[in-house]
Scaffold this motif. Structure first.
Motif, PDB file in Angstrom:
ATOM      1  N   ALA A 188      -2.815 -19.543   5.397  1.00 55.15           N
ATOM      2  CA  ALA A 188      -2.850 -18.449   5.258  1.00 55.15           C
ATOM      3  C   ALA A 188      -1.192 -18.628   4.985  1.00 55.15           C
ATOM      4  O   ALA A 188      -0.740 -17.516   3.822  1.00 55.15           O
ATOM      5  CB  ALA A 188      -3.766 -17.509   6.185  1.00 55.15           C
ATOM      6  N   SER A 189      -0.602 -18.835   6.103  1.00 55.78           N
ATOM      7  CA  SER A 189       1.462 -18.904   6.145  1.00 55.78           C
ATOM      8  C   SER A 189       1.928 -19.709   5.043  1.00 55.78           C
ATOM      9  O   SER A 189       3.230 -19.248   5.014  1.00 55.78           O
ATOM     10  CB  SER A 189       1.724 -18.626   7.560  1.00 55.78           C
ATOM     11  OG  SER A 189       1.288 -20.126   8.110  1.00 55.78           O
ATOM     12  N   GLY A 190       1.329 -20.846   5.182  1.00 54.24           N
ATOM     13  CA  GLY A 190       2.540 -21.437   4.605  1.00 54.24           C
ATOM     14  C   GLY A 190       2.932 -22.709   5.796  1.00 54.24           C
ATOM     15  O   GLY A 190       3.966 -23.141   4.970  1.00 54.24           O
ATOM     16  N   GLU A 191       2.847 -22.056   7.209  1.00 55.74           N
ATOM     17  CA  GLU A 191       3.846 -23.052   7.906  1.00 55.74           C
ATOM     18  C   GLU A 191       3.294 -23.978   9.046  1.00 55.74           C
ATOM     19  O   GLU A 191       1.966 -23.180   8.910  1.00 55.74           O
ATOM     20  CB  GLU A 191       4.465 -21.335   8.624  1.00 55.74           C
ATOM     21  CG  GLU A 191       4.930 -21.003   7.629  1.00 55.74           C
ATOM     22  CD  GLU A 191       5.708 -19.469   8.467  1.00 55.74           C
ATOM     23  OE1 GLU A 191       4.635 -19.659   9.942  1.00 55.74           O
ATOM     24  OE2 GLU A 191       6.826 -19.039   8.248  1.00 55.74           O
ATOM     25  N   TRP A 192       3.857 -24.529   9.788  1.00 55.26           N
ATOM     26  CA  TRP A 192       3.387 -25.002  10.571  1.00 55.26           C
ATOM     27  C   TRP A 192       2.886 -24.824  11.645  1.00 55.26           C
ATOM     28  O   TRP A 192       4.392 -23.732  12.034  1.00 55.26           O
ATOM     29  CB  TRP A 192       3.851 -26.564  11.144  1.00 55.26           C
ATOM     30  CG  TRP A 192       3.281 -27.499   9.795  1.00 55.26           C
ATOM     31  CD1 TRP A 192       4.338 -27.891   8.677  1.00 55.26           C
ATOM     32  CD2 TRP A 192       2.472 -28.458  10.110  1.00 55.26           C
ATOM     33  NE1 TRP A 192       3.905 -28.602   8.096  1.00 55.26           N
ATOM     34  CE2 TRP A 192       2.728 -29.415   8.919  1.00 55.26           C
ATOM     35  CE3 TRP A 192       2.006 -29.153  10.630  1.00 55.26           C
ATOM     36  CZ2 TRP A 192       1.968 -30.144   8.633  1.00 55.26           C
ATOM     37  CZ3 TRP A 192       0.879 -30.248  10.421  1.00 55.26           C
ATOM     38  CH2 TRP A 192       0.576 -30.929   8.863  1.00 55.26           C
ATOM     39  N   LYS A 193       2.080 -24.572  12.521  1.00 56.48           N
ATOM     40  CA  LYS A 193       1.935 -24.004  14.029  1.00 56.48           C
ATOM     41  C   LYS A 193       2.004 -24.438  15.752  1.00 56.48           C
ATOM     42  O   LYS A 193       0.577 -25.472  14.995  1.00 56.48           O
ATOM     43  CB  LYS A 193       1.129 -22.761  13.718  1.00 56.48           C
ATOM     44  CG  LYS A 193       1.122 -21.806  12.600  1.00 56.48           C
ATOM     45  CD  LYS A 193       1.212 -20.417  13.004  1.00 56.48           C
ATOM     46  CE  LYS A 193       1.531 -19.696  11.499  1.00 56.48           C
ATOM     47  NZ  LYS A 193       1.273 -17.993  11.968  1.00 56.48           N
TER      48      LYS A 193
ATOM     49  N   SER B  77       2.006 -32.156  25.596  1.00 56.72           N
ATOM     50  CA  SER B  77       1.608 -32.691  24.199  1.00 56.72           C
ATOM     51  C   SER B  77       1.265 -31.398  23.638  1.00 56.72           C
ATOM     52  O   SER B  77      -0.007 -30.734  24.191  1.00 56.72           O
ATOM     53  CB  SER B  77       0.424 -33.402  25.102  1.00 56.72           C
ATOM     54  OG  SER B  77       0.322 -34.368  23.517  1.00 56.72           O
ATOM     55  N   THR B  78       2.004 -31.493  22.579  1.00 58.67           N
ATOM     56  CA  THR B  78       1.278 -29.749  21.923  1.00 58.67           C
ATOM     57  C   THR B  78       0.857 -30.018  20.188  1.00 58.67           C
ATOM     58  O   THR B  78       1.471 -30.844  19.681  1.00 58.67           O
ATOM     59  CB  THR B  78       2.832 -29.393  21.590  1.00 58.67           C
ATOM     60  OG1 THR B  78       3.420 -29.003  23.233  1.00 58.67           O
ATOM     61  CG2 THR B  78       2.340 -28.038  20.851  1.00 58.67           C
ATOM     62  N   PRO B  79       0.105 -29.739  20.690  1.00 60.36           N
ATOM     63  CA  PRO B  79      -0.600 -29.771  18.756  1.00 60.36           C
ATOM     64  C   PRO B  79      -0.097 -29.295  17.433  1.00 60.36           C
ATOM     65  O   PRO B  79       0.211 -27.540  18.305  1.00 60.36           O
ATOM     66  CB  PRO B  79      -2.446 -30.202  18.664  1.00 60.36           C
ATOM     67  CG  PRO B  79      -2.444 -28.897  20.524  1.00 60.36           C
ATOM     68  CD  PRO B  79      -1.107 -29.338  20.965  1.00 60.36           C
ATOM     69  N   ARG B  80       0.014 -29.761  16.472  1.00 57.42           N
ATOM     70  CA  ARG B  80       0.834 -29.170  15.758  1.00 57.42           C
ATOM     71  C   ARG B  80      -0.446 -28.863  14.466  1.00 57.42           C
ATOM     72  O   ARG B  80      -0.846 -29.990  14.335  1.00 57.42           O
ATOM     73  CB  ARG B  80       1.726 -29.624  15.110  1.00 57.42           C
ATOM     74  CG  ARG B  80       3.371 -29.015  15.956  1.00 57.42           C
ATOM     75  CD  ARG B  80       4.498 -29.819  15.649  1.00 57.42           C
ATOM     76  NE  ARG B  80       4.907 -28.909  13.736  1.00 57.42           N
ATOM     77  CZ  ARG B  80       5.740 -28.034  14.150  1.00 57.42           C
ATOM     78  NH1 ARG B  80       5.891 -27.202  15.057  1.00 57.42           N
ATOM     79  NH2 ARG B  80       6.065 -28.024  12.599  1.00 57.42           N
TER      80      ARG B  80
END
Length: 172
Positions: free
Chosen positions: A43-48, A35-38
């Motif tokens: 700041a970068s405008g991206e999902w990490k 299970s990996t939270p996103r």
């Protein structure tokens, strides 16, 4: 039961469930759910991706055979169960503790996929693990390509478009 820790986990299977049998012939399936939270990084405008949680899970009896015949590596699943803590000594004599999820319910997540449910033959009543998500050597039920057509009808007309066509054949 009171005092048990019940959790729901959404994640992906890291490998196919491993089906084994105890000395008494009792089936058990073991697998790992990642299970990996996103999180959205403004700041970068991206999902990490966050830190992944790898949780060992087990399921027993006929339910184990259903899981092993239905779920495969990479599938996104929703699992609910009870956390179990187990203490043991490893080969070097060190005391270890492991936490495992004893599954009560599991199925594929339909967020990014579809599934076709096939009822397992010969299951016990009371909802005790009768559903099966394909596989398992069971024949699939005939399903209309139009999910809202009236069950048993020979036409592919939409059940909602024909007034008074329901009778006792309401599709739900």
């Amino acid at each position: 039961m009171a005092g048990e820790t019940v959790i729901t986990v959404v994640g992906n299977l890291t490998a196919d469930p491993e089906l084994r049998y105890t000395q008494n012939g009792l089936p058990v399936a073991n697998f790992t759910i990642a299970s990996t939270p996103r999180n959205f990084d403004r700041a970068s405008g991206e999902w990490k991706d966050g830190e992944a949680l790898f949780l060992r899970a087990s399921v027993w009896r006929e339910f184990a055979e259903h899981v092993a015949g239905s779920l495969t590596k990479g599938m996104r699943v929703i699992a609910q169960g009870r956390l179990r803590q187990r203490s043991y000594e490893d080969r070097e004599g060190q005391k270890r503790t492991s936490i495992e999820l004893e599954i009560d319910e599991i199925g594929p997540s339909l967020r990014y996929a579809t599934a076709q449910v096939t009822r397992a033959a010969g299951g016990q009543g009371g909802g005790g693990g009768q559903g099966q998500f394909g596989g398992g050597g069971q024949p699939r039920q005939q399903v209309s390509e139009e999910p809202w057509s009236t069950p048993g009808s020979q036409t592919s007309a939409d059940a909602w478009s024909t007034p008074g066509s329901f009778g006792d054949d309401t599709p739900f």
